[in-house]
Design an enzyme around this catalytic site. Structure first.
Site, short mmCIF file in Angstrom:
data_model
loop_
_atom_site.label_atom_id
_atom_site.label_comp_id
_atom_site.label_asym_id
_atom_site.label_seq_id
_atom_site.Cartn_x
_atom_site.Cartn_y
_atom_site.Cartn_z
N ASP A 1 11.12 21.98 0.83
CA ASP A 1 11.03 22.10 -0.64
C ASP A 1 9.62 22.55 -1.01
O ASP A 1 8.64 21.90 -0.63
CB ASP A 1 11.34 20.73 -1.27
CG ASP A 1 11.01 20.70 -2.76
OD1 ASP A 1 10.73 19.58 -3.27
OD2 ASP A 1 11.00 21.77 -3.41
N ASP B 1 14.39 24.93 -0.55
CA ASP B 1 14.60 26.22 -1.22
C ASP B 1 14.27 27.38 -0.27
O ASP B 1 13.71 27.17 0.80
CB ASP B 1 13.74 26.31 -2.49
CG ASP B 1 12.34 25.74 -2.26
OD1 ASP B 1 11.99 24.73 -2.93
OD2 ASP B 1 11.63 26.26 -1.38
N ASP C 1 26.84 32.52 5.04
CA ASP C 1 28.11 31.81 5.00
C ASP C 1 29.05 32.55 4.05
O ASP C 1 28.64 32.97 2.97
CB ASP C 1 27.86 30.39 4.46
CG ASP C 1 28.52 29.34 5.34
OD1 ASP C 1 27.82 28.40 5.78
OD2 ASP C 1 29.73 29.48 5.59
N ASP D 1 33.77 30.56 6.64
CA ASP D 1 34.08 29.16 6.35
C ASP D 1 35.59 28.91 6.28
O ASP D 1 36.31 29.69 5.66
CB ASP D 1 33.46 28.83 4.98
CG ASP D 1 33.70 27.40 4.56
OD1 ASP D 1 33.10 26.51 5.20
OD2 ASP D 1 34.49 27.19 3.63
N GLU E 1 34.88 29.80 11.47
CA GLU E 1 34.98 28.36 11.59
C GLU E 1 36.46 28.02 11.59
O GLU E 1 37.12 28.18 10.57
CB GLU E 1 34.29 27.65 10.42
CG GLU E 1 34.28 26.16 10.63
CD GLU E 1 34.35 25.34 9.35
OE1 GLU E 1 34.88 25.83 8.35
OE2 GLU E 1 33.88 24.21 9.36
N HIS F 1 26.15 20.97 9.87
CA HIS F 1 25.97 20.20 8.62
C HIS F 1 27.17 19.33 8.30
O HIS F 1 27.14 18.55 7.35
CB HIS F 1 25.70 21.19 7.49
CG HIS F 1 26.87 22.06 7.22
ND1 HIS F 1 27.33 23.03 8.12
CD2 HIS F 1 27.75 22.09 6.21
CE1 HIS F 1 28.40 23.60 7.64
NE2 HIS F 1 28.69 23.05 6.48
N ASP F 2 28.26 19.49 9.07
CA ASP F 2 29.46 18.68 8.83
C ASP F 2 29.63 17.58 9.85
O ASP F 2 30.46 16.67 9.65
CB ASP F 2 30.73 19.56 8.94
CG ASP F 2 30.88 20.53 7.80
OD1 ASP F 2 31.51 21.58 8.01
OD2 ASP F 2 30.35 20.25 6.71
O1 ISL Z 1 33.99 18.39 8.10
C1 ISL Z 1 35.01 18.51 8.70
C2 ISL Z 1 35.79 17.33 9.19
O2 ISL Z 1 35.02 16.15 9.01
C3 ISL Z 1 35.53 19.87 9.00
O3 ISL Z 1 36.91 19.81 9.32
C4 ISL Z 1 35.36 20.71 7.78
O4 ISL Z 1 35.66 20.06 6.57
C5 ISL Z 1 36.27 21.90 7.82
O5 ISL Z 1 36.20 22.43 9.11
C6 ISL Z 1 35.76 22.97 6.82
O6 ISL Z 1 34.35 22.90 6.70
C7 ISL Z 1 33.80 23.94 5.88
O7 ISL Z 1 34.48 24.02 4.63
C8 ISL Z 1 34.33 22.93 3.72
C9 ISL Z 1 32.87 22.46 3.56
O8 ISL Z 1 32.85 21.20 2.91
C10 ISL Z 1 32.20 22.33 4.91
O9 ISL Z 1 30.82 21.98 4.73
C11 ISL Z 1 32.32 23.66 5.63
O10 ISL Z 1 31.63 23.64 6.88
C12 ISL Z 1 34.85 23.42 2.39
O11 ISL Z 1 34.21 24.65 2.08
CA CA Z 2 12.81 23.06 -4.24
#
Ligand code: ISL
Ligand code: CA
Length: 544
Positions: A21, A29, A98, A199, A250, A314-315
């Site tokens: 940040d 950012d 993305d 995504d 993904e 990040h998931d």
């Molecule tokens: O996070 C998951 C399970 O805990 C994954 O199955 C994930 O939700 C799924 O693969 C899709 O993820 C992507 O699309 C989502 C977003 O929330 C996630 O951050 C992204 O990586 C909806 O856009």
């Molecule tokens: Ca910032």
């Protein structure tokens, strides 16, 4: 195999809102990322994957887009983005963005028009259905809510969302939608980006007639439906093949056989994919299961498609916590997991902070968490009368916020991430785990990642080598070879908190080996290795 730049690449994922940040608003950012490009370049990576920064109400941290052609103010201006792209290219790196096109935000003008009336020209850009027997059109549940259907009073119909209520799915069966998405993709590609991470790409096609599911909890019915590959082939024909880019899909709930439909060279769809067999099937580490999945994917794709190797993003929570050991063996464990990801067949991805062994987090209260998936589930379960503490505990290990706490740059307040109040708390262990400390230590996790990446640049065997697991039945050892043009690498991993006996497999002559890298600092080049007592989380690579 077609030789292309992306096959030899290492990708670094930047979750920018948690990276750096620079204006004190507590949110990372693009200006912050700009200032850290040398740090990323010095790691040795080739590609930066930037999580969504498009204009968004931020219900799902940017995965609910309300304008594909502009950036959300908290990320920065288009001018800063243009500078970022140019500075990335000047350092010899590439940028992939993305692409979130299964759904938009419910604040996107397209959806506002679509929901305004049943007769609006854009009504069919989303998925609307009449009630069935006075309730939702079927029994499906979404990723982030109890049902995939939300009632819209204004027009007396339900609309469909695979994720949150605020993320209505686009109707990909409508060619006008597809054309609008292709136009947007060209807009970003013509700006010079080097590809996309697609995504939730397995969800674009919906099953005919939306029939009830026999088990609504098993949400695989949302993925890999008929028609999906026609959309991806059309996307490739209309857009992707006209640019020299990397496309990584993904694709949750995909088998190797299914995966080959996405990335087979003859398929003309995508280049590579993240499959989630490990994440979907291994809440915690299971070496036997992991090796079985790796071998199936290698055999499934072998010579025809390209895999992507990752353990966190990040998931999914931090790999050293979820799959390794984040206590006293954190350093060797982080290095072992990195050795595995960077020597298994496929492109390796590094999620920000993984290179210094950042760990999962444990905040005291649900109010310390942000993730819509976790918050919605908490509300749903507590709403059923379950004990809130028990629900909270059950959601902690896999909360996506485990990976979303701010990047830990140094031991100053907020780990040097922000001079303001971070949008999510910093992991309290930042005083011990931070970039500054890793850069000062010669044998740090960061330095080990640098070595692994440098090895990939100098040894094509890591990219193109044939793979063979020599340890299929062993619950702790993972021993495999990569073989390329007469060179054989033997990767030896002890994924356990205890010593494990290792015997040099047949076909390898003790004394002929050359040490490539080891994650314990006292391994000598001329050690004899016929019999070894591998220490906890010990990793070694030898060249024969
Ligand atoms: O996070 C998951 C399970 O805990 C994954 O199955 C994930 O939700 C799924 O693969 C899709 O993820 C992507 O699309 C989502 C977003 O929330 C996630 O951050 C992204 O990586 C909806 O856009
Ligand atoms: Ca910032």
């Amino acid at each position: 195999m077609v030789q292309t730049w992306w096959k030899e690449a290492v990708v670094y994922q930047v979750y920018w809102r948690s990276f750096m940040d620079t204006n004190g608003d507590g949110c990372g950012d693009l200006q912050g990322l700009l200032g850290k490009l040398d740090y990323i370049r010095d790691l040795g990576v080739d590609v930066i994957w930037l999580n969504p920064a498009y204009t968004s109400p931020d219900k799902d941290n940017g995965y609910d887009i309300s304008d594909y052609y502009s950036l959300m103010p908290k990320a920065g201006s288009m001018e800063i983005w243009e500078t970022l792209l140019s500075e990335i290219h000047q350092r010899g790196m590439k940028l992939i963005m993305d692409l979130v096109v299964n759904h938009t935000s419910d604040q996107h003008p397209w959806f506002l028009e679509s929901r305004s009336s049943r007769d609006h020209a854009k009504r069919d850009w989303y998925i609307w259905k009449d009630p069935k027997d006075g309730r939702e059109p079927n029994n499906w549940r979404s990723y982030f809510s109890p049902s995939t259907w939300t009632w819209d009073e204004q027009t007396g119909q339900y609309y469909f969302h695979s994720f949150a209520v605020e993320q209505p799915d686009l109707n990909w069966a409508n060619p006008e939608v597809r054309e609008a998405i292709y136009a947007m993709m060209r807009y970003w590609l013509e700006k010079g980006i080097d590809g996309f991470r697609l995504d939730a790409i397995a969800l674009l096609a919906k099953p005919e007639g939306y029939p009830d599911a026999s088990d609504p909890q098993d949400i695989r019915y949302l993925t890999n439906n008929p028609g999906l590959h026609e959309y991806l082939r059309e996307m490739n024909e209309q857009v992707l093949r006209h640019f020299d880019i990397l496309t990584v899909g993904e694709a949750a709930f995909v088998s190797p056989e299914e995966g080959l439909k996405y990335v087979g060279e003859d398929r003309q769809e995508l280049h590579t994919l993240f499959h989630f067999e490990v994440a979907d099937e291994m809440p915690s580490w299971d070496m036997l299961r992991f090796k079985e999945i790796q071998t199936r994917w290698y055999e499934g794709l072998q010579g025809k498609g390209w895999n992507s190797q990752f353990l966190n993003n990040h998931d999914h929570t931090r790999q050293v916590t979820r799959y390794g050991s984040d206590g006293k063996y954190r350093v060797p464990s982080a290095k072992l997991l990195a050795t595995m990801v960077h020597t298994l067949p496929g492109m390796p991805y590094i999620y920000q902070g993984e290179e210094i062994g950042m760990t999962g987090v444990r905040f005291p209260s649900i109010d310390d968490y942000d993730d819509i998936a976790m918050k919605n589930r908490y509300r749903e379960e507590v709403g059923k009368g379950r004990d809130p503490e028990a629900v909270f505990e059950s959601l902690l290990p896999l909360s996506r916020d485990n990976s979303r706490t701010p990047m830990q740059w140094d031991d100053s307040p907020n780990a040097g991430f922000s001079t303001g109040t971070p949008w999510i708390k910093v992991n309290p262990n930042y005083k011990e785990i931070n970039v500054k400390r890793d850069l000062e230590q010669p044998n740090s996790i960061y330095r080990y990642y640098q070595q692994l990446i440098a090895l990939r640049k100098a040894n094509k065997v890591m990219v193109y080598g044939d793979y063979l697991d020599l340890s299929a039945g062993d619950p702790h050892l993972y021993v495999y070879t990569r073989t390329w043009e007469g060179e054989r690498w033997l990767v030896i991993l002890n994924h356990a908190d205890h010593d494990t006996a290792f015997t040099l497999p047949d076909g390898f002559e003790d004394g002929k080996q050359e040490l490539v890298i080891a994650n314990y600092d006292d391994v000598h080049r001329d050690d004899r290795i016929a019999q070894l007592a591998l220490r906890p989380h010990e990793a070694r690579i030898y060249r024969f």
